[in-house]
Enzyme design. Structure first.
Site, PDB file in Angstrom:
ATOM      1  N   LYS A  22       0.834  -1.210   0.000  1.00 31.02           N
ATOM      2  CA  LYS A  22       0.000   0.000   0.000  1.00 31.02           C
ATOM      3  C   LYS A  22       0.868   1.258   0.000  1.00 31.02           C
ATOM      4  CE  LYS A  22      -1.469   1.553   4.178  1.00 31.02           C
ATOM      5  NZ  LYS A  22      -1.080   2.944   4.396  1.00 31.02           N
ATOM      6  N   ARG A 122       1.191  14.915  13.292  1.00 34.37           N
ATOM      7  CA  ARG A 122       2.065  14.532  12.179  1.00 34.37           C
ATOM      8  C   ARG A 122       2.153  15.678  11.195  1.00 34.37           C
ATOM      9  NH1 ARG A 122       0.156   9.031  10.020  1.00 34.37           N
ATOM     10  NH2 ARG A 122       2.171   9.006   8.980  1.00 34.37           N
TER      11      ARG A 122
END
Ligand code: UD1
Length: 437
Positions: A22, A122
């Site tokens: 992925k 993040r």
């Protein structure tokens, strides 16, 4: 929302085939935005994040055809929008990978700034600082990052030093620099195999990139890129998760269609704790989890260190090992969400800052548990496989983001696991929380 019901204690036997990565497919799909010609990608995993990335590409005007389930033919010849909207970025952080290609090819891009997520704050400051060094003007407007190339519409090559190793940051800059005027050198670049895979695709498209997979990447910008065909590498985290599945259930599994060299650190660590792993050939592993496991400390690090995306699964394995194991997470803050669920199943884990100390071996018992992010969910599946009685894992949509039909693969080797489908209305709110993995 779907749930998994697992009855633990079954031994596994057979073969499991690994899907495409992925984390490689996502940047490779974004790379198709760099050209008006068709990019054909094979071995794309059938997971939810890929569906989200496809939606992003289609929303901005690209055409995506799937002549076969795992093949995507992407044509970005008519891009109408130059932005990744909040609705998509909030469900999947990797949609920021559209920024580099759009900025490089069209001279402008807008991407909603990703907020916090399940495993901590993040930021994308390192991506943005890199674009600025390539001459882009970067502004924050109403929660969006708006980036523009210099007046002539083209980025210019530069030396970019990453303060910290960042995987998608390196990918974003590599894509942007491919169409910049002149040479770019990325220092302290991330070295994950997915970066080398993306570079291979970009080079097939006509880019001139050297050193991908090492800390220094050199990119000679070219005027235009063309179409290409590429096969995505196998998923090393799915590989690792199934190795741990064999180890924790003391079973034998053959894991095929993988790339053992991408999991070298993990394999070495698992051998050290007592898991027998044989490399049958370049793409097949034989795993036997027969003997006793010994607790051993681990610290997550950027590649080639021990991957943060295997931390939760390793911690679960350590609950079944004799002795004490300190698991230290250095890549992300707040990535111990699975520990409270494991504790509810009987694991003895003590957290002190970035280190979780696991006391083994503990008898795990089935319980209802909640999946909090992609890899944490995988660790709960592993715990369920070894726990006594029934484990019900709620919110498995997290696992569907990155594992292709994990329950079907485990069933095929003898695990007692089933998906319990829930109502359609619940699935509407399914992907509202982004996470890593
Ligand atoms: C990628 C992977 C994810 C994996 C992670 C670390 C994809 C789609 N996802 O995520 O599965 O867990 O690598 O191996 O490939 N950071 C900053 N500023 C930035 C960028 C990152 O401070 O601009 C920090 C992050 O907060 C984190 C660390 O750097 O602490 C590493 O993050 P990064 O490598 O960028 O992770 P992702 O690329 O988001």
């Amino acid at each position: 929302m779907d749930k998994f019901r697992i009855t633990g204690g079954r031994s596994l036997k057979g073969r499991i085939s690994i899907s495409g990565a992925k984390n490689s497919a996502l940047p490779c799909m974004a790379a198709a935005l760099l050209t008006a010609e068709t990019v054909t990608l094979h071995n794309i995993p059938y997971v939810r994040d890929i569906i989200t990335q496809r939606r992003l590409l289609e929303d901005i005007g690209a055409t995506v055809l799937t002549p076969e389930l795992r093949t995507h033919k992407i044509s970005a010849s008519h891009i109408e929008l130059f932005e990744a909207p909040y609705e998509l970025v909030k469900t999947m952080r990797a949609s920021v990978l559209a920024l580099g290609p759009l900025l490089a090819r069209f001279g402008k891009a807008k991407v909603s700034l990703p907020g916090g997520c399940a495993i901590g704050t993040r930021p994308i400051d390192l991506h943005l600082a890199g674009f600025q060094q390539l001459g882009a003007e970067v502004k924050l407007e109403a929660g969006n990052v708006v980036a523009r190339a210099p007046k002539d519409g083209r980025l210019r090559g530069a030396d970019v030093h990453f303060e910290k190793s960042t995987v998608t940051g390196t990918e974003n800059l590599m894509m942007a620099a491919s169409l910049a005027r002149g040479r770019t050198t990325l220092y302290n670049a991330a070295r994950e195999p997915e970066i080398a895979d993306l570079a291979e695709l970009l080079n097939k498209m006509g880019a001139r990139i050297r050193g991908a997979g090492t800390p220094t990447i050199q990119i000679e910008g070219v005027e235009a890129l063309g179409g290409a065909e590429h096969t995505i590498i196998p998923d090393r985290i799915e590989t690792g998760t199934f190795i741990v599945a064999a180890a924790i259930t003391k079973s034998e599994l053959e894991i095929k269609d993988c790339r053992p060299e991408h999991s070298a650190t993990l394999i070495a660590k698992l051998r050290e704790v007592g898991v027998e792993i044989k490399e049958l050939n370049q793409s097949t592993l034989h795993v036997a989890g027969a003997g006793k496991l010994a607790g051993s400390d681990v610290t997550t690090e950027p590649h080639p260190g021990f991957p943060t995306d295997m931390q939760a699964q390793y911690m679960t394995l350590m609950t079944q090992a004799e002795g004490r194991a300190a698991v230290t997470e250095t890549v992300f803050e707040n990535r111990f969400m699975h520990t409270s669920e494991l504790q509810r199943m009987g694991a003895r884990i003590h957290i002190d800052g970035r280190t979780a100390t696991v006391e083994g071996a503990a008898r795990l018992t089935g319980a209802p548990v909640l999946a909090s992010d992609l890899r944490a969910s995988a660790s709960l599946v592993l715990a369920g496989l070894v726990a006594e009685g029934e484990t019900m894992i709620h919110r498995v949509y997290h696992i569907d983001r990155g594992y292709e039909r994990i329950e079907a693969k485990l069933q095929s080797v003898g695990a007692d696991i089933e998906r319990i489908r829930d109502s359609v209305t619940a699935s509407l709110s399914q992907t509202a929380e982004p996470d890593a993995g």
